[in-house]
Motif scaffolding. Structure first.
Motif, PDB file in Angstrom:
ATOM      1  N   LEU A  33      -3.565  27.551  55.880  1.00  0.00           N
ATOM      2  CA  LEU A  33      -4.697  27.795  54.988  1.00  0.00           C
ATOM      3  C   LEU A  33      -5.704  28.738  55.623  1.00  0.00           C
ATOM      4  O   LEU A  33      -5.723  28.906  56.834  1.00  0.00           O
ATOM      5  CB  LEU A  33      -5.416  26.470  54.674  1.00  0.00           C
ATOM      6  N   PRO A  35      -9.406  31.361  54.221  1.00  0.00           N
ATOM      7  CA  PRO A  35      -9.965  32.172  53.132  1.00  0.00           C
ATOM      8  C   PRO A  35      -9.347  33.572  53.097  1.00  0.00           C
ATOM      9  O   PRO A  35      -8.595  33.934  54.014  1.00  0.00           O
ATOM     10  CB  PRO A  35     -11.459  32.245  53.482  1.00  0.00           C
ATOM     11  N   ASN A  36      -9.658  34.349  52.085  1.00  0.00           N
ATOM     12  CA  ASN A  36      -9.140  35.712  51.989  1.00  0.00           C
ATOM     13  C   ASN A  36      -9.463  36.484  53.254  1.00  0.00           C
ATOM     14  O   ASN A  36     -10.578  36.396  53.776  1.00  0.00           O
ATOM     15  CB  ASN A  36      -9.754  36.447  50.798  1.00  0.00           C
ATOM     16  N   LYS A  40      -3.513  35.280  57.321  1.00  0.00           N
ATOM     17  CA  LYS A  40      -2.290  34.519  56.995  1.00  0.00           C
ATOM     18  C   LYS A  40      -1.097  35.448  56.735  1.00  0.00           C
ATOM     19  O   LYS A  40      -0.022  35.247  57.277  1.00  0.00           O
ATOM     20  CB  LYS A  40      -2.527  33.628  55.760  1.00  0.00           C
ATOM     21  N   GLU A 158       2.025  31.357  48.868  1.00  0.00           N
ATOM     22  CA  GLU A 158       1.539  30.954  47.536  1.00  0.00           C
ATOM     23  C   GLU A 158       2.691  30.681  46.563  1.00  0.00           C
ATOM     24  O   GLU A 158       2.729  31.245  45.477  1.00  0.00           O
ATOM     25  CB  GLU A 158       0.674  32.073  46.935  1.00  0.00           C
ATOM     26  N   SER A 187       2.027  28.831  52.983  1.00  0.00           N
ATOM     27  CA  SER A 187       0.682  29.396  52.908  1.00  0.00           C
ATOM     28  C   SER A 187       0.180  29.245  51.479  1.00  0.00           C
ATOM     29  O   SER A 187       0.896  29.577  50.531  1.00  0.00           O
ATOM     30  CB  SER A 187       0.739  30.872  53.284  1.00  0.00           C
ATOM     31  N   THR A 188      -1.012  28.727  51.342  1.00  0.00           N
ATOM     32  CA  THR A 188      -1.483  28.452  49.985  1.00  0.00           C
ATOM     33  C   THR A 188      -3.001  28.366  49.927  1.00  0.00           C
ATOM     34  O   THR A 188      -3.662  28.112  50.929  1.00  0.00           O
ATOM     35  CB  THR A 188      -0.859  27.125  49.469  1.00  0.00           C
ATOM     36  N   HIS A 189      -3.527  28.605  48.725  1.00  0.00           N
ATOM     37  CA  HIS A 189      -4.931  28.324  48.477  1.00  0.00           C
ATOM     38  C   HIS A 189      -5.066  26.999  47.747  1.00  0.00           C
ATOM     39  O   HIS A 189      -6.161  26.515  47.516  1.00  0.00           O
ATOM     40  CB  HIS A 189      -5.562  29.429  47.609  1.00  0.00           C
ATOM     41  N   GLU A 277      -9.889  18.826  50.510  1.00  0.00           N
ATOM     42  CA  GLU A 277     -10.720  19.951  50.081  1.00  0.00           C
ATOM     43  C   GLU A 277     -12.117  19.856  50.698  1.00  0.00           C
ATOM     44  O   GLU A 277     -12.645  20.853  51.189  1.00  0.00           O
ATOM     45  CB  GLU A 277     -10.800  19.951  48.557  1.00  0.00           C
TER      46      GLU A 277
END
Ligand SMILES: Nc1ncnc2c1ncn2[C@@H]1O[C@H](COP(=O)(O)OP(=O)(O)OP(=O)(O)O)[C@@H](O)[C@H]1O
Length: 291
Positions: A33, A35-36, A40, A158, A187-189, A277
């Protein structure tokens, strides 16, 4: 089977995308994980040998990244945007990609492809042209092609984006089954994907390792800092920026809010059990290492 990453660094010109990252991952599904812009994709592309590290090293089952031919046998990669061969049917595309991945023998390819298409629920579409598949179907075909040479490390970026809730659940089950005796780097949001499939996760932030360990330890570290309280609308409007808000849901004439605070933020506020979260957001707000 182990993935060992040591001081892995990647710079693009003057931009340091990955900054001396080190961690180890064993068999099972492992969440990635951040942020943008956290690094990753850079990390995944390095592991798939699509990029070369500026410095540092990694080993997959003892094989160094520099041994590209062997690494490619060991790694399957589903990038976020995967361009298929639009004019081919699902079967043709899978057969071609299996050949490229080094799966020899027509009958062996057929066995694996039939089995994978069944698992990703695309058997009915096997004669459909790739360009005629829906977005979700293309994602499923993407993961099937990444699995076809039975890699020891499967990297998926994703994978549940664009899938409906039922497909998501099916997909997570597929990854869980596949991860037996292998490593899946996910890898994911979507924090829920991590919550329901991974025991451990790695969080990157601005190219550096921010967290690596068990999910339970991360949520444990946020314990005592998550509070819920009901505020009336005027209070909420006035106080919006006072504490970091995790969620705000209208309730009756007021708002039920969930905030991060080291001490009780409002009279009557109650402590809540942190979700992943919450813990992730808590982690992102910390400048130094969290746990
Ligand atoms: N080819 C490139 N040239 C220059 N900078 C790059 C290049 N690729 C990535 N970067 C930069 O490196 C950093 C890490 O990017 P990367 O794509 O690895 O992040 P990410 O965590 O995958 O982000 P996202 O979640 O948005 O996909 C970003 O600041 C990005 O702008």
């Amino acid at each position: 089977m182990e993935l060992v990453i040591e001081q892995l660094t990647k710079t693009y010109g003057s931009k340091q995308a990955l900054n001396g990252v080190s961690f180890k991952v064993g068999e099972g599904i492992h969440g990635l994980l951040g942020p943008n812009g956290a690094g990753k994709t850079t990390l995944m592309r390095l592991l798939a040998t699509l990029l070369t590290p500026t410095s540092g090293k990694a080993m997959i089952g003892g094989v160094p990244l520099t041994d590209k031919a062997q690494i490619r046998q060991l790694v399957g990669y589903l990038p976020q945007e995967f361009a298929f061969y639009p004019g081919m049917s699902v079967l043709e595309a899978m057969d071609y990609l299996a050949l490229l991945s080094g799966v020899k023998g027509h009958s062996e390819r057929k066995r694996r492809i039939d089995d994978l298409l069944e698992q990703v629920n695309l058997t009915e579409q096997r004669r459909t042209k790739v360009k005629a598949l829906s977005g979700g179907m293309k994602r499923r075909l993407g993961v099937a092609q990444a699995m076809v040479h039975e890699p020891k490390l499967l990297i998926v970026d994703e994978p549940t984006a664009g899938l409906d809730p039922e497909e998501r659940i099916r997909f997570r089950r597929l990854l869980s089954r596949f991860s037996e005796g292998r490593i899946v780097l996910l890898s994911t949001h979507v924090v829920e994907d991590v919550e329901s499939t991974c025991e451990q996760m790695t969080v990157l932030h601005k190219g550096s390792l921010r967290y690596h360990g068990r999910i339970g330890d991360l949520t444990g570290a946020a314990a005592g800092r998550v509070w819920t309280v009901e505020l009336d609308r005027a209070e909420w409007e006035r106080d919006r920026d006072r504490f970091p808000v995790l969620s705000a849901v209208p309730e009756g004439t007021g708002m039920r809010i969930r905030v991060l605070a080291d001490q009780q933020p409002y009279p009557g506020a109650q402590q809540a059990i942190p979700s992943i979260e919450d813990a992730y957001l808590c982690l992102m707000r910390k400048e130094e290492s969290f746990v």
